[in-house]
Scaffold this motif. Structure first.
Motif, PDB file in Angstrom:
ATOM      1  N   GLU A  68       0.824  -1.207   0.000  1.00 38.98           N
ATOM      2  CA  GLU A  68       0.000   0.000   0.000  1.00 38.98           C
ATOM      3  C   GLU A  68       0.862   1.264   0.000  1.00 38.98           C
ATOM      4  OE1 GLU A  68      -3.261   0.363  -0.477  1.00 38.98           O
ATOM      5  OE2 GLU A  68      -3.327  -1.806  -0.771  1.00 38.98           O
ATOM      6  N   ARG A  69       1.967   1.243   0.759  1.00 37.14           N
ATOM      7  CA  ARG A  69       2.883   2.393   0.767  1.00 37.14           C
ATOM      8  C   ARG A  69       3.480   2.616  -0.615  1.00 37.14           C
ATOM      9  NH1 ARG A  69       3.928   0.889   6.155  1.00 37.14           N
ATOM     10  NH2 ARG A  69       5.445  -0.688   5.602  1.00 37.14           N
ATOM     11  N   ARG A  70       3.883   1.547  -1.264  1.00 35.54           N
ATOM     12  CA  ARG A  70       4.471   1.670  -2.606  1.00 35.54           C
ATOM     13  C   ARG A  70       3.457   2.196  -3.611  1.00 35.54           C
ATOM     14  NH1 ARG A  70       8.405  -3.617  -3.239  1.00 35.54           N
ATOM     15  NH2 ARG A  70       9.756  -3.053  -1.505  1.00 35.54           N
ATOM     16  N   VAL A  71       2.236   1.718  -3.534  1.00 38.93           N
ATOM     17  CA  VAL A  71       1.191   2.193  -4.443  1.00 38.93           C
ATOM     18  C   VAL A  71       0.933   3.676  -4.206  1.00 38.93           C
ATOM     19  CG1 VAL A  71      -1.278   2.012  -4.979  1.00 38.93           C
ATOM     20  CG2 VAL A  71       0.114  -0.060  -4.788  1.00 38.93           C
ATOM     21  N   ALA A  72       0.851   4.080  -2.949  1.00 43.66           N
ATOM     22  CA  ALA A  72       0.620   5.490  -2.635  1.00 43.66           C
ATOM     23  C   ALA A  72       1.758   6.358  -3.150  1.00 43.66           C
ATOM     24  CB  ALA A  72       0.452   5.674  -1.127  1.00 43.66           C
ATOM     25  N   ASN A  73       2.992   5.915  -2.972  1.00 41.76           N
ATOM     26  CA  ASN A  73       4.140   6.672  -3.480  1.00 41.76           C
ATOM     27  C   ASN A  73       4.119   6.759  -4.996  1.00 41.76           C
ATOM     28  OD1 ASN A  73       5.178   7.218  -0.958  1.00 41.76           O
ATOM     29  ND2 ASN A  73       6.505   5.432  -0.938  1.00 41.76           N
ATOM     30  N   TRP A  74       3.754   5.665  -5.650  1.00 41.79           N
ATOM     31  CA  TRP A  74       3.688   5.675  -7.111  1.00 41.79           C
ATOM     32  C   TRP A  74       2.627   6.657  -7.597  1.00 41.79           C
ATOM     33  CZ3 TRP A  74      -0.154   4.496 -10.625  1.00 41.79           C
ATOM     34  CH2 TRP A  74       0.263   4.424 -11.950  1.00 41.79           C
ATOM     35  N   ARG A  75       1.476   6.640  -6.938  1.00 46.13           N
ATOM     36  CA  ARG A  75       0.405   7.562  -7.342  1.00 46.13           C
ATOM     37  C   ARG A  75       0.832   9.012  -7.161  1.00 46.13           C
ATOM     38  NH1 ARG A  75      -4.362   4.098  -4.610  1.00 46.13           N
ATOM     39  NH2 ARG A  75      -4.715   2.701  -6.366  1.00 46.13           N
ATOM     40  N   GLN A  76       1.521   9.291  -6.076  1.00 52.70           N
ATOM     41  CA  GLN A  76       1.981  10.654  -5.849  1.00 52.70           C
ATOM     42  C   GLN A  76       3.001  11.061  -6.899  1.00 52.70           C
ATOM     43  OE1 GLN A  76       3.389  10.719  -1.837  1.00 52.70           O
ATOM     44  NE2 GLN A  76       1.346  10.700  -0.960  1.00 52.70           N
ATOM     45  N   SER A  77       3.919  10.181  -7.221  1.00 55.22           N
ATOM     46  CA  SER A  77       4.943  10.525  -8.195  1.00 55.22           C
ATOM     47  C   SER A  77       4.358  10.656  -9.593  1.00 55.22           C
ATOM     48  CB  SER A  77       6.072   9.484  -8.194  1.00 55.22           C
ATOM     49  OG  SER A  77       5.607   8.244  -8.676  1.00 55.22           O
TER      50      SER A  77
END
Length: 91
Positions: A68-77
């Motif tokens: 979930e953290r990785r997905v959130a970071n990807w969406r932000q980037s």
């Protein structure tokens, strides 16, 4: 005499129903995780009932948090590279 830790009372292995309680999902969903191999489990006893080791369940939960953290970071980037969003409204 000290009080037993909660994990000592439950034991090393959980039934699929207990696993479902911990995850707050239905037993059907927990069985699906086990049968798919997403959540590691073993079959024990003559009835070959599924059991989930507590450490495997904790590792599964931690892996979901990391995902979930990785997905959130990807969406932000993804949005960070859009010039219109970085510079404000177009004039």
């Amino acid at each position: 005499m000290t009080a037993a830790e909660p994990s000592d009372l439950v034991g090393r292995f959980l039934t699929v129903a207990e696993t479902a309680e911990v995850l707050r999902v239905s037993a059907t969903q927990a069985y699906a995780l086990v049968r798919s191999g997403e959540l590691p489990a073993i079959r024990v006893g003559a009835a070959r009932m599924w059991r989930v080791e507590r450490s495997e369940l904790e590792a599964y939960i931690q892996a979901r948090y990391e995902e979930e953290r990785r997905v959130a970071n990807w969406r932000q980037s993804e949005f960070a590279i859009v010039p219109e969003l970085r510079q404000g409204p177009l004039l």
